[in-house]
Design a protein around this motif. Structure first.
Motif, PDB file in Angstrom:
ATOM      1  N   MET A   1      -1.327 -13.167   7.145  1.00 29.26           N
ATOM      2  CA  MET A   1      -1.498 -12.434   5.912  1.00 29.26           C
ATOM      3  C   MET A   1      -0.443 -11.323   5.844  1.00 29.26           C
ATOM      4  N   SER A   2       0.239 -11.251   4.735  1.00 34.31           N
ATOM      5  CA  SER A   2       1.283 -10.253   4.552  1.00 34.31           C
ATOM      6  C   SER A   2       0.676  -8.910   4.142  1.00 34.31           C
ATOM      7  N   THR A   3       1.185  -7.853   4.734  1.00 32.80           N
ATOM      8  CA  THR A   3       0.720  -6.519   4.370  1.00 32.80           C
ATOM      9  C   THR A   3       1.741  -5.797   3.505  1.00 32.80           C
ATOM     10  N   GLU A   4       2.740  -6.549   3.026  1.00 26.40           N
ATOM     11  CA  GLU A   4       3.744  -5.935   2.152  1.00 26.40           C
ATOM     12  C   GLU A   4       3.094  -5.492   0.853  1.00 26.40           C
ATOM     13  N   ARG A   5       3.534  -4.343   0.378  1.00 27.97           N
ATOM     14  CA  ARG A   5       3.034  -3.814  -0.878  1.00 27.97           C
ATOM     15  C   ARG A   5       4.174  -3.812  -1.879  1.00 27.97           C
ATOM     16  N   LYS A   6       3.917  -4.346  -3.060  1.00 25.27           N
ATOM     17  CA  LYS A   6       4.921  -4.320  -4.113  1.00 25.27           C
ATOM     18  C   LYS A   6       4.955  -2.943  -4.755  1.00 25.27           C
ATOM     19  N   ILE A   7       6.128  -2.566  -5.176  1.00 23.93           N
ATOM     20  CA  ILE A   7       6.283  -1.331  -5.936  1.00 23.93           C
ATOM     21  C   ILE A   7       5.625  -1.523  -7.302  1.00 23.93           C
ATOM     22  N   THR A   8       5.128  -0.460  -7.876  1.00 15.73           N
ATOM     23  CA  THR A   8       4.474  -0.556  -9.181  1.00 15.73           C
ATOM     24  C   THR A   8       5.440  -0.160 -10.301  1.00 15.73           C
ATOM     25  N   GLU A   9       5.055  -0.511 -11.516  1.00 16.26           N
ATOM     26  CA  GLU A   9       5.838  -0.101 -12.690  1.00 16.26           C
ATOM     27  C   GLU A   9       5.955   1.423 -12.740  1.00 16.26           C
ATOM     28  N   GLN A  10       4.868   2.105 -12.443  1.00 15.47           N
ATOM     29  CA  GLN A  10       4.878   3.567 -12.475  1.00 15.47           C
ATOM     30  C   GLN A  10       5.855   4.125 -11.444  1.00 15.47           C
ATOM     31  N   GLU A  11       5.884   3.540 -10.265  1.00 17.67           N
ATOM     32  CA  GLU A  11       6.807   4.005  -9.227  1.00 17.67           C
ATOM     33  C   GLU A  11       8.255   3.749  -9.619  1.00 17.67           C
ATOM     34  N   ILE A  12       8.507   2.618 -10.246  1.00 15.01           N
ATOM     35  CA  ILE A  12       9.861   2.329 -10.737  1.00 15.01           C
ATOM     36  C   ILE A  12      10.261   3.386 -11.757  1.00 15.01           C
TER      37      ILE A  12
END
Length: 65
Positions: A1-12
């Protein structure tokens, strides 16, 4: 299971806004950007759409014709 977190629109959006706020007042590169960009709100929205497309594959960015 990957624990990678995608960046959010708000963070962009926050990253783009903060980065270009610093660019605009930088004594070396600020004058270059400010001379070329005449509509900062439009330009920032375009950049946010670009990074959203690159990082989140949203497809929101449309190249300027």
């Amino acid at each position: 299971m990957s624990t990678e977190r995608k960046i959010t629109e708000q963070e962009i959006g926050t990253l783009v806004d903060r980065f270009y706020a610093k660019v605009r007042i930088d004594r070396d590169i600020g004058p270059i950007f400010n001379a070329i960009v005449d509509d900062w709100p439009h330009h920032l929205a375009l950049l946010k759409n670009f990074w959203s497309t690159v990082l989140l594959t949203t497809g929101r960015y449309k190249a300027i014709p």
